[in-house]
Design a protein around this motif. Structure first.
Motif, PDB file in Angstrom:
ATOM      1  N   THR A  70      -3.560   6.916  -9.713  1.00 31.84           N
ATOM      2  CA  THR A  70      -2.166   6.682  -9.340  1.00 31.84           C
ATOM      3  C   THR A  70      -1.233   6.745 -10.548  1.00 31.84           C
TER       4      THR A  70
ATOM      5  N   GLN B 120       1.382   9.559 -10.969  1.00 28.55           N
ATOM      6  CA  GLN B 120       2.650   9.587 -10.266  1.00 28.55           C
ATOM      7  C   GLN B 120       3.826   9.149 -11.135  1.00 28.55           C
TER       8      GLN B 120
ATOM      9  N   ARG C 172       4.479  13.241  -4.480  1.00 26.46           N
ATOM     10  CA  ARG C 172       3.371  12.701  -3.695  1.00 26.46           C
ATOM     11  C   ARG C 172       2.555  13.829  -3.076  1.00 26.46           C
ATOM     12  N   GLN C 173       3.231  14.930  -2.713  1.00 32.43           N
ATOM     13  CA  GLN C 173       2.517  16.078  -2.137  1.00 32.43           C
ATOM     14  C   GLN C 173       1.592  16.716  -3.172  1.00 32.43           C
TER      15      GLN C 173
ATOM     16  N   TYR D  24       0.290  15.128  -5.743  1.00 36.14           N
ATOM     17  CA  TYR D  24      -0.773  14.143  -5.947  1.00 36.14           C
ATOM     18  C   TYR D  24      -1.832  14.260  -4.854  1.00 36.14           C
ATOM     19  N   ALA D  25      -1.390  14.395  -3.608  1.00 33.72           N
ATOM     20  CA  ALA D  25      -2.324  14.504  -2.482  1.00 33.72           C
ATOM     21  C   ALA D  25      -3.177  15.759  -2.592  1.00 33.72           C
ATOM     22  N   LYS D  26      -2.624  16.844  -3.127  1.00 31.15           N
ATOM     23  CA  LYS D  26      -3.380  18.082  -3.324  1.00 31.15           C
ATOM     24  C   LYS D  26      -4.455  17.929  -4.391  1.00 31.15           C
TER      25      LYS D  26
ATOM     26  N   GLN E  61      -5.680  14.981  -5.856  1.00 25.84           N
ATOM     27  CA  GLN E  61      -6.515  13.771  -5.825  1.00 25.84           C
ATOM     28  C   GLN E  61      -7.970  13.987  -5.405  1.00 25.84           C
TER      29      GLN E  61
END
Length: 309
Positions: free
Chosen positions: A176, A179, A186-187, A189-191, A193
């Motif tokens: 985290t 970020q 956030r998009q 990060y989601a890709k 992670q």
């Protein structure tokens, strides 16, 4: 008459005051009871989750195979278990973090950017259709100096943000932390992670038996003549899982094809795992995340966090 009026008003005031006191006591008692119930549920959930952790540690200790693959006992999906019928349910899974790229390896023991790790991470970003400049940005979060890399950022960048702070300049302890990078959404990060991990910098090898297709293809950034190789990331998760039903796939020597740099960054066994445990009590759910290290025959939880990643 005047005395009767005073007595009546006094009686009404006393009655009102008594009602307020009673309501306050009732509210405080109810709040205390709720707190006690919540604390008991939290303690119960923690005890159950630690029991699941102890079981996972034992399963990992008993695993003495030459390779760690999705077919091992620790990797099997477990159905939700009812601890107390109708009210307490346990769910858990173990993830192999060695199958992901360890971001802390971007900086070597000398405090400089690790050339091979940077190549793999840049290629990983490219395969995910993310800007390669994030490699320099992440490296600058970790390195000890205050000089920004060509596409990175140090104190000057972070002190200019709406919430000013200095660059950490130390190994990451949680994904985290990414970020905090300006512009890293956030998009994004989601890709990223699912393909990366935060482990000690000494954990420098990737288990090819459990790595995802994108991570496997990113390793080809170290190939002397085929650095843009694309093969495994074209497979669906189901297709890759099917090829892994028998044994480790792809084998390390097959993947590296004699490329020394690829051999040095790959392995077929893992030392770092993440246990994710969810305990549902009534309508409330509690989560415990455990980072587990296996070092020879010694297996132990290194860190734990509750309720969040």
């Amino acid at each position: 008459m005047r005395q009767r009026g005073v007595i009546l008003i006094s009686a009404l005031l006393i009655t009102a005051l008594a009602a307020v006191v009673a309501a306050t006591l009732f509210f405080d008692t109810g709040l205390t009871a709720r707190r006690a119930t919540a604390n008991f549920a939290m303690e119960q959930a923690l005890q159950i989750a630690q029991g699941a952790e102890a079981l996972a540690v034992e399963v990992l200790r008993e695993d003495r195979n030459a390779t760690d693959t999705p077919q091992d006992d620790w990797a099997q999906q477990v159905e939700p278990v009812e601890i107390v019928e109708g009210s307490v349910v346990l769910e858990a899974r173990v993830l192999d973090l060695a199958g992901r790229f360890n971001l802390n390896t971007l900086i070597n023991a000398d405090g400089e950017q690790d050339e091979n790790a940077m190549k793999v991470f840049r290629r990983l970003l490219e395969l995910l259709e993310l800007d390669e400049r994030w490699a320099d940005m992440v490296a600058d979060l970790i390195d000890a100096d205050t000089l920004p890399a060509p596409d990175g950022g140090e104190d000057g960048l972070y002190l200019a943000q709406p919430v000013p702070h200095r660059a950490p300049n130390m190994p990451l302890t949680s994904l985290t932390e990414l970020q905090q990078m300006p512009g890293f959404t956030r998009q994004m990060y989601a890709k990223l992670q699912p393909h990366v991990a935060v482990l000690p910098a000494s954990a420098r090898t990737i288990n090819v038996c459990t790595a995802g297709g994108i991570v496997l293809d990113a390793l080809f950034a170290l190939h002397e003549s085929d650095s843009r190789h694309v093969e495994y990331s074209n497979l669906t998760e189901e297709e890759l899982a099917e090829r892994r039903t028998g044994e480790c796939y792809p084998r390390r020597t097959t993947l590296a094809s004699g490329q020394q740099a690829m051999l040095q960054m790959t392995a077929e066994r893992s030392n770092w795992f993440r246990l994710e445990t969810w305990v549902t009590i009534g309508s409330a759910q509690f989560a415990l995340y455990s980072l587990i290290q296996r070092d020879g025959g010694r297996v132990q939880a290194v860190t734990r966090s509750m309720g969040s990643e």
